[in-house]
Design an enzyme around this catalytic site. Structure first.
Site, PDB file in Angstrom:
ATOM      1  N   GLN A  98       0.848  -1.185   0.000  1.00 12.91           N
ATOM      2  CA  GLN A  98       0.000   0.000   0.000  1.00 12.91           C
ATOM      3  C   GLN A  98       0.889   1.243   0.000  1.00 12.91           C
ATOM      4  O   GLN A  98       1.699   1.434   0.910  1.00 12.91           O
ATOM      5  CB  GLN A  98      -0.938   0.058   1.203  1.00 12.91           C
ATOM      6  CG  GLN A  98      -1.941   1.210   1.051  1.00 12.91           C
ATOM      7  CD  GLN A  98      -2.738   1.494   2.289  1.00 12.91           C
ATOM      8  OE1 GLN A  98      -2.175   1.892   3.304  1.00 12.91           O
ATOM      9  NE2 GLN A  98      -4.052   1.325   2.221  1.00 12.91           N
ATOM     10  N   TYR A 177      -5.835  10.882   4.098  1.00 12.69           N
ATOM     11  CA  TYR A 177      -4.458  11.127   3.651  1.00 12.69           C
ATOM     12  C   TYR A 177      -4.481  11.881   2.315  1.00 12.69           C
ATOM     13  O   TYR A 177      -5.520  12.345   1.869  1.00 12.69           O
ATOM     14  CB  TYR A 177      -3.678   9.823   3.625  1.00 12.69           C
ATOM     15  CG  TYR A 177      -3.557   9.233   5.015  1.00 12.69           C
ATOM     16  CD1 TYR A 177      -2.819   9.888   6.006  1.00 12.69           C
ATOM     17  CD2 TYR A 177      -4.223   8.068   5.383  1.00 12.69           C
ATOM     18  CE1 TYR A 177      -2.736   9.391   7.300  1.00 12.69           C
ATOM     19  CE2 TYR A 177      -4.146   7.560   6.674  1.00 12.69           C
ATOM     20  CZ  TYR A 177      -3.397   8.224   7.630  1.00 12.69           C
ATOM     21  OH  TYR A 177      -3.328   7.738   8.904  1.00 12.69           O
ATOM     22  N   ARG A 224      -7.538   2.226  -2.784  1.00 13.85           N
ATOM     23  CA  ARG A 224      -8.461   2.149  -1.646  1.00 13.85           C
ATOM     24  C   ARG A 224      -9.107   3.514  -1.423  1.00 13.85           C
ATOM     25  O   ARG A 224      -8.412   4.534  -1.396  1.00 13.85           O
ATOM     26  CB  ARG A 224      -7.724   1.713  -0.380  1.00 13.85           C
ATOM     27  CG  ARG A 224      -8.674   1.337   0.770  1.00 13.85           C
ATOM     28  CD  ARG A 224      -7.916   0.894   2.006  1.00 13.85           C
ATOM     29  NE  ARG A 224      -8.679  -0.082   2.765  1.00 13.85           N
ATOM     30  CZ  ARG A 224      -8.637  -0.215   4.097  1.00 13.85           C
ATOM     31  NH1 ARG A 224      -7.847   0.557   4.810  1.00 13.85           N
ATOM     32  NH2 ARG A 224      -9.357  -1.130   4.695  1.00 13.85           N
ATOM     33  N   GLY A 312      -9.235  -6.524   8.906  1.00 15.45           N
ATOM     34  CA  GLY A 312      -8.100  -5.843   9.499  1.00 15.45           C
ATOM     35  C   GLY A 312      -7.728  -6.398  10.851  1.00 15.45           C
ATOM     36  O   GLY A 312      -6.886  -7.285  10.970  1.00 15.45           O
ATOM     37  N   ARG A 313      -8.393  -5.904  11.908  1.00 17.84           N
ATOM     38  CA  ARG A 313      -8.019  -6.256  13.278  1.00 17.84           C
ATOM     39  C   ARG A 313      -8.023  -7.768  13.510  1.00 17.84           C
ATOM     40  O   ARG A 313      -7.214  -8.285  14.273  1.00 17.84           O
ATOM     41  CB  ARG A 313      -8.959  -5.560  14.256  1.00 17.84           C
ATOM     42  CG  ARG A 313      -8.901  -4.038  14.193  1.00 17.84           C
ATOM     43  CD  ARG A 313     -10.052  -3.418  14.984  1.00 17.84           C
ATOM     44  NE  ARG A 313     -10.102  -1.969  14.880  1.00 17.84           N
ATOM     45  CZ  ARG A 313     -10.679  -1.307  13.889  1.00 17.84           C
ATOM     46  NH1 ARG A 313     -11.259  -1.970  12.897  1.00 17.84           N
ATOM     47  NH2 ARG A 313     -10.686   0.010  13.858  1.00 17.84           N
TER      48      ARG A 313
END
Length: 359
Positions: A98, A177, A224, A312-313
Site C-alpha cells: 500500500q 491522507y 483504496r 483488518g483487526r
C-alpha cells in the site's frame, strides 16, 4: 452462492480464497524506513490470506505520516522489502504494497519537513510524533507546479515495490491522507486545476493512478477509497457525485481492483459497485474504533456484489484467520495496547489455533 473460501482470479493472480488482509499501520520499521526480519515473519504468518495488502508505505520522505513506518523511496528501502515478499511467497502467499502519502497528516519532528497538502489547512486532531501526540501543524500548500511530482511519487514507489517482489500496489486514497485531501471539500481550497469543481478535485487521484498504471501495469494496480469518511477532519460535501465521477474515471484505466471502506450509506456503495467493472474489495469494519469485520458482514457484502472481503483487526491476533473462519473456530481478541508500541509483543506473539489432542 459465493463464499469466502471460493477462489478468485485477480488479474494474473489466482487467489485461493476471498479473504484479504487489510492494510494496517504497525510502526515496526527500522531506522531509515527499512523493512525488518520481524516484518517478514509477521506477513509470512498470514500468507494463507487470498491477498495481503501491506501497511502504508511512504513514497517520499515528505510523504511519511507516522514515525516508525517503512518507505519505498530509496534503494536501501527497496532492498529491505525483498525479505518480506520472499517470505510471503515461500509460504504460498500474494502481497501488494500500500503506497501512502500522508500529506498534511504529519509533523516536522517525524521527518524534518513541514507537511505539504492541497491547502494550508491543518488536519483535525493530534498526529503521532517521535515524542508522542502533538497538534497537527499547518501544512504548506503545494504549488501547482509541484503537485504532479507528488502524484508521480506513487508510481516511482510502485516501481520500487514491484522490483522488490511485491505482486502489485494499492494506492491509499482513503482515511484523510493526501489523495482524499485533494478530493475533500474543506481540506482542498485550491483555485487552480486541482481544486474547486469535482473534475478538478479528482484530478490528483486520477493522475497518481494513471502514472502508476503506466509504470507497472493496470493489473498490478489497485486503489483504496473511503467515501464520506471524516478521518483527520476531511469532509466531502458531495459524496455521491464526487465518487461517481472518480470511479467512472478510474474504471477506464482497467485496474486490478477497487477497495472500498464502508464509510457511507449502502446505497452509495452499491451505486459504485455497479459502476466498477473489475474486482471489488469491501472492508466492512469501521476504520477507527474497536469493531471489526465479522463473517456475517462478509456474507452480506458478498451477496451484494463484493468479490473480496478485507479483514483488518481480526488478522492481527489470528494469523491463521482463514482456517479459523473456515472451521468456525473461536477468534483471539487483539491487544490494542500493542498496536503501535513496537517490538514483537502483540506482533509475532499470537499463535495459530491450538487443537486439543485426545489422550
Amino acid at each position: 452462492m459465493t463464499t469466502l473460501f471460493d477462489n478468485h482470479q485477480l488479474g494474473p493472480l489466482p487467489l485461493p480464497n476471498r479473504l484479504v488482509m487489510a492494510p494496517m499501520t504497525r510502526v515496526r520499521a527500522a531506522a531509515g524506513g527499512l523493512a525488518t526480519p520481524e516484518m517478514a515473519t509477521y506477513y509470512a504468518q498470514r500468507a494463507t490470506a487470498g491477498l495481503i495488502v501491506s501497511e502504508g508505505v511512504q513514497p517520499s520522505l515528505i510523504g511519511q505520516s507516522n514515525p516508525g513506518t517503512p518507505g519505498l523511496h530509496t534503494a536501501e528501502q527497496q532492498e529491505s522489502w525483498r525479505q518480506v515478499t520472499a517470505a510471503v511467497h515461500a509460504n504460498g502467499g500474494r502481497i501488494f504494497a500500500q503506497i501512502m502519502h500522508g500529506g498534511r497528516v504529519s509533523h516536522p519532528s517525524t521527518n524534518g519537513l513541514q507537511p505539504a497538502g492541497p491547502s494550508a489547512v491543518p488536519a483535525v486532531g493530534e498526529v503521532f510524533t517521535p515524542t508522542g501526540r502533538q497538534p497537527a501543524p499547518i501544512p504548506r500548500s503545494m504549488t501547482t507546479a509541484e503537485v504532479p511530482d507528488h502524484a508521480r511519487s506513487y508510481a516511482e514507489a510502485a516501481r520500487r515495490g514491484v522490483d522488490a517482489g511485491f505482486d502489485g500496489v494499492e494506492l491509499h486514497g482513503a482515511n484523510g491522507y493526501l489523495i482524499q485531501q485533494f478530493l475533500s471539500s474543506n481540506a482542498n481550497l485550491r483555485t487552480d486545476r486541482y481544486g474547486g469543481s469535482i473534475a478538478n478535485r479528482i484530478r490528483f487521484a486520477v493522475e497518481a493512478v494513471t502514472q502508476t498504471v503506466d509504470t507497472i501495469g493496470a493489473d498490478r494496480t489497485g486503489i483504496r477509497l473511503s467515501p464520506g469518511a471524516t478521518i483527520w477532519g476531511v469532509e466531502e460535501y458531495d459524496v455521491l457525485p464526487l465518487y461517481t465521477e472518480l470511479v467512472q474515471e478510474l474504471a477506464r484505466l482497467d485496474l486490478a481492483y477497487l477497495h472500498l471502506e464502508v464509510t457511507t450509506d449502502a446505497e452509495t456503495l452499491l451505486t459504485l459497485r455497479n459502476l466498477w467493472p473489475n474486482t471489488l474489495i469491501i472492508n466492512p469494519g469501521p476504520p477507527l474504533g474497536p469493531g471489526q469485520t465479522t463473517p456475517a458482514d462478509a456474507e452480506t457484502w458478498l451477496r451484494q456484489g463484493a468479490d473480496l472481503i478485507s479483514f483488518g483487526r481480526a488478522f492481527i491476533a489470528n494469523p491463521d484467520l482463514v482456517e479459523r473462519l473456515r472451521n468456525h473456530l473461536p477468534l483471539t481478541p487483539a491487544d490494542e495496547s500493542t498496536y503501535f508500541e513496537g517490538g514483537t509483543r502483540g506482533y509475532l506473539t499470537y499463535p495459530p489455533y491450538h487443537y486439543a489432542t485426545s489422550a
